[in-house]
Every structure is written in structure tokens, then in C-alpha cells.
Design a protein around this motif. Structure first.
Motif, PDB file in Angstrom:
ATOM      1  N   ILE A 225       0.840  -1.202   0.000  1.00 37.14           N
ATOM      2  CA  ILE A 225       0.000   0.000   0.000  1.00 37.14           C
ATOM      3  C   ILE A 225       0.873   1.250   0.000  1.00 37.14           C
ATOM      4  O   ILE A 225       0.633   2.198  -0.758  1.00 37.14           O
ATOM      5  N   LYS A 226       1.904   1.271   0.822  1.00 34.51           N
ATOM      6  CA  LYS A 226       2.802   2.430   0.859  1.00 34.51           C
ATOM      7  C   LYS A 226       3.439   2.677  -0.507  1.00 34.51           C
ATOM      8  O   LYS A 226       3.502   3.814  -0.981  1.00 34.51           O
ATOM      9  N   SER A 227       3.899   1.618  -1.146  1.00 32.12           N
ATOM     10  CA  SER A 227       4.532   1.758  -2.459  1.00 32.12           C
ATOM     11  C   SER A 227       3.546   2.264  -3.497  1.00 32.12           C
ATOM     12  O   SER A 227       3.881   3.101  -4.344  1.00 32.12           O
ATOM     13  N   ALA A 228       2.311   1.756  -3.438  1.00 33.17           N
ATOM     14  CA  ALA A 228       1.295   2.183  -4.401  1.00 33.17           C
ATOM     15  C   ALA A 228       0.906   3.646  -4.187  1.00 33.17           C
ATOM     16  O   ALA A 228       0.666   4.377  -5.149  1.00 33.17           O
ATOM     17  N   VAL A 229       0.849   4.074  -2.921  1.00 36.30           N
ATOM     18  CA  VAL A 229       0.568   5.479  -2.636  1.00 36.30           C
ATOM     19  C   VAL A 229       1.694   6.352  -3.180  1.00 36.30           C
ATOM     20  O   VAL A 229       1.461   7.375  -3.831  1.00 36.30           O
ATOM     21  N   GLU A 230       2.920   5.953  -2.918  1.00 35.46           N
ATOM     22  CA  GLU A 230       4.071   6.716  -3.403  1.00 35.46           C
ATOM     23  C   GLU A 230       4.063   6.829  -4.931  1.00 35.46           C
ATOM     24  O   GLU A 230       4.504   7.829  -5.493  1.00 35.46           O
ATOM     25  N   ALA A 231       3.542   5.788  -5.591  1.00 32.39           N
ATOM     26  CA  ALA A 231       3.481   5.794  -7.050  1.00 32.39           C
ATOM     27  C   ALA A 231       2.304   6.600  -7.585  1.00 32.39           C
ATOM     28  O   ALA A 231       2.114   6.701  -8.801  1.00 32.39           O
ATOM     29  N   GLY A 232       1.483   7.145  -6.678  1.00 30.26           N
ATOM     30  CA  GLY A 232       0.366   7.982  -7.096  1.00 30.26           C
ATOM     31  C   GLY A 232      -0.868   7.228  -7.525  1.00 30.26           C
ATOM     32  O   GLY A 232      -1.726   7.769  -8.230  1.00 30.26           O
ATOM     33  N   LEU A 233      -1.002   5.973  -7.070  1.00 26.47           N
ATOM     34  CA  LEU A 233      -2.137   5.153  -7.502  1.00 26.47           C
ATOM     35  C   LEU A 233      -3.389   5.370  -6.666  1.00 26.47           C
ATOM     36  O   LEU A 233      -4.459   4.875  -7.021  1.00 26.47           O
ATOM     37  N   GLY A 234      -3.273   6.086  -5.569  1.00 26.75           N
ATOM     38  CA  GLY A 234      -4.441   6.325  -4.737  1.00 26.75           C
ATOM     39  C   GLY A 234      -4.047   6.642  -3.309  1.00 26.75           C
ATOM     40  O   GLY A 234      -2.871   6.843  -2.997  1.00 26.75           O
TER      41      GLY A 234
END
Length: 307
Positions: A225-234
């Protein structure tokens, strides 16, 4: 008995062989010899499926008792020499396994070097099931357990927070309304996760039905989740314990307050229903309770150093 217990737990000759570092034919031969000695069939083998027979289920009950007695004997013999020793089988849901339990284990092993711990991780349902099946002695979970086969007790307080990419429009706001969560893609833990359960219950309490949310992706770990947030996915909800070190930089994501939404929860320690844990398991259980304040202070000092 050790081989039988491994096959019965996994319901797989292959997995039992891998766990015991034996060949699969060697495992099969030992089970066949045990069945011949007892004069009964312990496993029903239908194609690739393996299931316990009625006799096998009875045998497993005694195998578990024998295993528990052997562990207790090892612990008590070690205690005669004034130290703890033996195998300590633990399990933890992912957030605890990654961010909390390693610190506790490190401290415990520094005092008791002859203890040999093993740790499995999974979501809350997985860990509760492993405890109920006596695959592990103690489990550490992030959400409530509905199983009657385990007992639970609180050992640490946690809080879930909302994080968004640093470039997100909410990053500059002091807070948002809970209803605004329906307007952005959300990154959520998988069903069966304690985190997912707590988030959905809290939102329901604030009249935000999970069915109205836009779930962009379901992920099986906090790190994902942290990685996906950092990638701007949500945006996503994570434990404060999981971002203690990240918070000192504040460049990749931001914590956003949700108006009147406080998602505090208790991390729970679970063990099989029945007699209270004894020996090494009881000592680690006591150690965890005593170290709660120490862990909390260590996390706070990490935050201060990074401030």
C-alpha cells in the motif's frame, strides 16, 4: 509421530517432506509403517487429495498432546539450568510481523540465546487458523478474532491513518471530511485482513458505506500500500507503526486527518483455547506484556531523531 503430525497438519506428503527435509517416498514409508503397526488407515488418499480418517483425527489429537508434552519437557529441563531453551513457534499478521515483532524478538533473544524462534506471517484469519490448529503456539493479530478455538488478549495499541501521495491535492489540507473518501481511488488491504475490517467498520460508523468507495486496488501488505501510494495510484490506510521511520522524511507521502475519524485498535495476542500456555510460551507472553512501554518509547525516539 513427528512425520505423522506434519502430514496431518499440511494434508500433504510433499509439504511434510519439505518441512522435515525428507524425501516424499521416505515420508510415505513412515506413514505406511505407522498404519500397519496400528492396524488402521490414518489418511484417506483420493487422487491428489489427502484427508484424515476418523482414526487419523484421533491420532492427531494425541500427536498434538505428545508434541506439547515434549516441548514442555525441553523447556523445564532447560529451566533447571537457569535458562530458557527450545523451539518457539510464532505467527503474526503482516503489519505486526514487519514492524513490531522483530523488535520484541530481538530483545527476547538477547536475553535467551538458546531459544529457537520461527515466525510465519499472513492475514488475521490465517494466523488465527494456525493457532487453532496448533501449528503455532502464539499468534499476533491486528483485528478481532471470531474463532471460539482461540483466546485473545490485548498487547499493544495501534492507530490507522490515511496517507496520500505528496503531490495529492489533499496533502496541503489540514483535514478532510469522511464523505470525501468516496471521491478518490482507495488502496485497501485484502478481505480477511484485520486492517480492512477496522477501516470498513469505522467508515460504516460515519455513514460511509464501503460499497460506495472506489477501490482502485486490493493489496496483501502494508508495504504494498505504501509503495502504491508513493506511485500515485491512490490513497490508503496504514498503521502508524508502519510509517514511524518514513514520517521523518515526509517527501513521498503525507498523512491526512479525516474529520472525526479515529481508527484506534488493539493488537491482540492469541493462543489456543484450553489450558493456559506454559513454559517458554508463557515466558514470551509475559515478556511481550512487559516490553510494550519499551517498544513505544523506542518508536517515539526514532520519530524524534528524524524530526
Amino acid at each position: 509421530m513427528v512425520v505423522f503430525r506434519a502430514v496431518a497438519q499440511h494434508l500433504s506428503f510433499r509439504k511434510a517432506a519439505e518441512e522435515l527435509y525428507l524425501t516424499q517416498p521416505a515420508v510415505s514409508l513412515q506413514i505406511k509403517a505407522l498404519e500397519e503397526d496400528l492396524g488402521v488407515q490414518l489418511f484417506d488418499r483420493t487422487g491428489s487429495r489427502v484427508a484424515l480418517t476418523s482414526a487419523g483425527k484421533t491420532m492427531l489429537s494425541y500427536a498434538e498432546q505428545a508434541h506439547a508434552l515434549l516441548q514442555r519437557a525441553e523447556h523445564e529441563i532447560a529451566a533447571i539450568g537457569g535458562e530458557l531453551a527450545g523451539h518457539l513457534a510464532l505467527g503474526a499478521s503482516t503489519t505486526i510481523a514487519q514492524y513490531v515483532l522483530p523488535r520484541m524478538l530481538g530483545e527476547f533473544l538477547a536475553e535467551h540465546s538458546r531459544v529457537q524462534p520461527t515466525l510465519i506471517s499472513g492475514n488475521t484469519e490465517h494466523i488465527v487458523d494456525a493457532v487453532a490448529k496448533h501449528e503455532i503456539a502464539l499468534g499476533f493479530i491486528e483485528g478481532p478474532s471470531r474463532s471460539r478455538d482461540v483466546k485473545s488478549e490485548s498487547f499493544l495499541t495501534d492507530e490507522l491513518v490515511l496517507i496520500v501521495p505528496a503531490a495529492h491535492e489533499w496533502a496541503e489540507r489540514a483535514r478532510i471530511a469522511a464523505s470525501e473518501l468516496k471521491t478518490v481511488p482507495l488502496l485497501m488491504r485484502e478481505r480477511g485482513s484485520g486492517t480492512r475490517h477496522v477501516v470498513e467498520m469505522a467508515l460504516e460508523d460515519h455513514h460511509v458505506k464501503p460499497a460506495l468507495l472506489t477501490i482502485a486496488m486490493e493489496l496483501d501488505s502494508t508495504e504494498a500500500i505504501k509503495s502504491a501510494v508513493e506511485a500515485g495510484l491512490g490513497a490508503g490506510f496504514v498503521s502508524k507503526w508502519a510509517i514511524a521511520k518514513d514520517a521523518r522524511t515526509g517527501t513521498s507521502f503525507k498523512i491526512v486527518e479525516v474529520d472525526e475519524l479515529r481508527m484506534r485498535r488493539e493488537f491482540l495476542m492469541v493462543y489456543a483455547a484450553g489450558p493456559e500456555p506454559q513454559g517458554l510460551v508463557q515466558e514470551f507472553r509475559r515478556f511481550v506484556a512487559e516490553r510494550e512501554a519499551m517498544i513505544r518509547d523506542a518508536i517515539r525516539s526514532t520519530r524524534k531523531r528524524g524530526a
